[in-house]
Write an enzyme that holds these catalytic residues in place. Structure first.
Site, PDB file in Angstrom:
ATOM      1  N   ASP A 142      -3.976   7.002   3.048  1.00  9.04           N
ATOM      2  CA  ASP A 142      -2.793   6.305   2.536  1.00  9.04           C
ATOM      3  C   ASP A 142      -1.940   7.197   1.647  1.00  9.04           C
ATOM      4  O   ASP A 142      -0.738   6.985   1.514  1.00  9.04           O
ATOM      5  CB  ASP A 142      -3.205   5.044   1.778  1.00  9.04           C
ATOM      6  CG  ASP A 142      -3.740   4.009   2.745  1.00  9.04           C
ATOM      7  OD1 ASP A 142      -4.947   4.067   3.065  1.00  9.04           O
ATOM      8  OD2 ASP A 142      -2.941   3.190   3.229  1.00  9.04           O
TER       9      ASP A 142
ATOM     10  N   ARG B 101       3.788  -2.744  -1.149  1.00  9.43           N
ATOM     11  CA  ARG B 101       2.415  -2.291  -1.435  1.00  9.43           C
ATOM     12  C   ARG B 101       2.524  -0.915  -2.100  1.00  9.43           C
ATOM     13  O   ARG B 101       3.360  -0.104  -1.702  1.00  9.43           O
ATOM     14  CB  ARG B 101       1.562  -2.209  -0.164  1.00  9.43           C
ATOM     15  CG  ARG B 101       1.288  -3.578   0.464  1.00  9.43           C
ATOM     16  CD  ARG B 101       0.286  -3.477   1.609  1.00  9.43           C
ATOM     17  NE  ARG B 101      -1.091  -3.316   1.146  1.00  9.43           N
ATOM     18  CZ  ARG B 101      -2.100  -3.011   1.966  1.00  9.43           C
ATOM     19  NH1 ARG B 101      -1.885  -2.813   3.254  1.00  9.43           N
ATOM     20  NH2 ARG B 101      -3.333  -2.894   1.491  1.00  9.43           N
TER      21      ARG B 101
ATOM     22  N   LYS C  21      -8.821   3.518   2.477  1.00  6.94           N
ATOM     23  CA  LYS C  21      -9.440   2.205   2.285  1.00  6.94           C
ATOM     24  C   LYS C  21     -10.713   2.284   1.436  1.00  6.94           C
ATOM     25  O   LYS C  21     -11.526   3.204   1.609  1.00  6.94           O
ATOM     26  CB  LYS C  21      -9.740   1.610   3.663  1.00  6.94           C
ATOM     27  CG  LYS C  21     -10.471   0.293   3.691  1.00  6.94           C
ATOM     28  CD  LYS C  21      -9.783  -0.799   2.889  1.00  6.94           C
ATOM     29  CE  LYS C  21      -8.332  -0.989   3.253  1.00  6.94           C
ATOM     30  NZ  LYS C  21      -7.600  -1.828   2.265  1.00  6.94           N
TER      31      LYS C  21
HETATM   32  O1  MRU Z   1      -5.166  -2.208   3.553  1.00  2.00           O
HETATM   33  P1  MRU Z   1      -4.878  -1.539   4.857  1.00  2.00           P
HETATM   34  O2  MRU Z   1      -5.551  -2.203   6.024  1.00  2.00           O
HETATM   35  O3  MRU Z   1      -3.402  -1.325   5.080  1.00  2.00           O
HETATM   36  O4  MRU Z   1      -5.542  -0.086   4.697  1.00  2.00           O
HETATM   37  C1  MRU Z   1      -5.358   0.824   5.715  1.00  2.00           C
HETATM   38  C2  MRU Z   1      -6.087   2.098   5.534  1.00  2.00           C
HETATM   39  O5  MRU Z   1      -6.698   2.340   4.513  1.00  2.00           O
HETATM   40  C3  MRU Z   1      -5.954   3.101   6.628  1.00  2.00           C
HETATM   41  O6  MRU Z   1      -7.113   3.863   6.772  1.00  2.00           O
HETATM   42  C4  MRU Z   1      -4.776   4.037   6.278  1.00  2.00           C
HETATM   43  O7  MRU Z   1      -3.635   3.290   6.007  1.00  2.00           O
HETATM   44  C5  MRU Z   1      -4.497   4.999   7.368  1.00  2.00           C
HETATM   45  S1  MRU Z   1      -3.734   4.199   8.751  1.00  2.00           S
HETATM   46  C6  MRU Z   1      -3.360   5.346   9.913  1.00  2.00           C
END
Ligand code: MRU
Length: 351
Positions: free
Chosen positions: A250, A96, A261
């Site tokens: 992220d 990813r 997200k």
């Molecule tokens: O697509 P995802 O579910 O992996 O996205 C996750 C997020 O956006 C979280 O808010 C981010 O990774 C922080 S996790 C501590």
């Protein structure tokens, strides 16, 4: 009324282990929650890569641990060849693109192996040190992640007023990390101090991380939670029912811009409009000082069927999994090394 917290009912999300002489990753398949709490144990590195891609394992720190575990599992697999080492590590790091924790973890594990001379040894036919160093590094990344979350929780809780009603987006909880969580770690620590009156969880279209995962984990932990659709947060704020917002991240760039997200940016705009503090909680492994600002962050685009389960002839879908919240909408960034104004983050981290 404030909540008391019981984290004993939360599973470990990802853990790297030795089992019957094999290196394995044990993880919760998050696609099945909240209906089923299923643990998967695998010694197949490609299965780990796939689990990351399909969001069986998800959340920036958790995919970092899983990525490092995939490196260790690859090295311990007698069917793999050192001729493919670089390609395999790249394939894991690229599973990813947005959460920098994944590439950070793979590069950290490989650097440890290189410094120990284990990659050279493996190229000369002795694979055992490589498998061992990569395993140890994956375990260390996982342990440090939980410790960072607990430190972040302690720093973040200081920012939360007693009786707070919190809003969060997506799942930046224990399920997104080894254990404890980032944004939800702040909520757990504040709840332990009796400061949390209530948590509102945005549903988080299109994959429902808030509705399925944040709600489930907060309920397991005994923290009162209400799920709202993403388009309800403006009304909730206007009704005076949100005292603070806390989200995960992220990737955070040098100027404090933050990818999280999809939908986070909108929540930050709303929070600014209503004069509500907007906090980002993330470990320093999420900070990417090599990028000057958020426009340089690669944003993952996912498949159309996540948005429209049934395709409609002639209709296109745009499905970016993340958006970037500009630094000026962020009140503070909470890390395991302290709390920073976005503009002070890079200097505060000593870079
Ligand atoms: O697509 P995802 O579910 O992996 O996205 C996750 C997020 O956006 C979280 O808010 C981010 O990774 C922080 S996790 C501590």
């Amino acid at each position: 009324m404030s909540a008391s917290v019981d984290l004993g009912r939360l599973p470990r999300t990802v853990s790297v282990e030795q089992q019957d002489g094999r290196t394995v990753l044990r993880y919760i398949d998050q696609r099945l929650l909240p209906g089923e709490l299923k643990e998967v144990v695998t010694a197949d590195w490609l299965q780990i890569v796939d689990a990351i891609k399909v969001l069986g394992v998800r959340g920036a720190p958790a995919i970092g641990v899983a990525g490092a575990a995939a490196c260790a599992v690859w090295a311990a697999d007698p069917a793999t060849s050192m001729d493919d080492f670089d390609d395999a590590m790249e394939r894991i790091a690229n599973a990813r693109p947005t959460a920098v924790n994944l590439r950070w973890a793979v590069e950290r594990a490989c650097a440890a192996a290189r410094e120990a001379g284990a990659i050279d040894a493996a190229r000369q036919g002795d694979r055992a040190p490589l498998a061992q160093v990569l395993f140890q590094e994956a375990v260390a990344i996982s342990r440090e992640d939980e410790a960072a979350n607990r430190a972040m929780g302690a720093y973040g809780a200081e920012l939360i007023e007693p009786g707070s009603r919190m809003l969060t987006h997506c799942n930046a909880g224990s399920l997104a990390t080894s254990f404890y969580g980032t944004a939800l770690g702040v909520i757990y620590a504040a709840a332990e101090q009796g400061k949390i009156a209530h948590v509102y969880a945005d549903e988080t279209r299109p994959l429902g991380q808030g509705a399925r995962l944040t709600s489930w984990e907060l309920a397991q932990a005994g923290v009162p939670v209400t799920v709202i659709c993403d388009n309800m947060s403006a009304s909730l704020m206007a009704a005076g029912k949100v005292d603070a917002v806390v989200v995960g991240a992220d990737r955070i760039t040098r100027n404090g811009d933050t990818a999280n997200k999809i939908g986070t940016y909108g929540v930050a705009v709303l929070a600014k409009h209503h004069g509500i503090p907007f906090y980002v909680a993330a470990p320093t492994s999420t900070v990417d000082l090599s990028l000057a600002d958020g426009s340089l962050i690669p944003i993952e685009e996912r498949s159309a069927d996540e948005v429209l389960p049934q395709s409609i002839p002639g209709v296109r879908v745009w499905n970016p999994a993340f958006d970037v919240t500009p630094a000026d909408l962020i009140t503070a960034i909470i890390t395991e090394r302290g709390v920073f104004a976005p503009a002070d983050l890079a200097a505060g981290l000593g870079e």
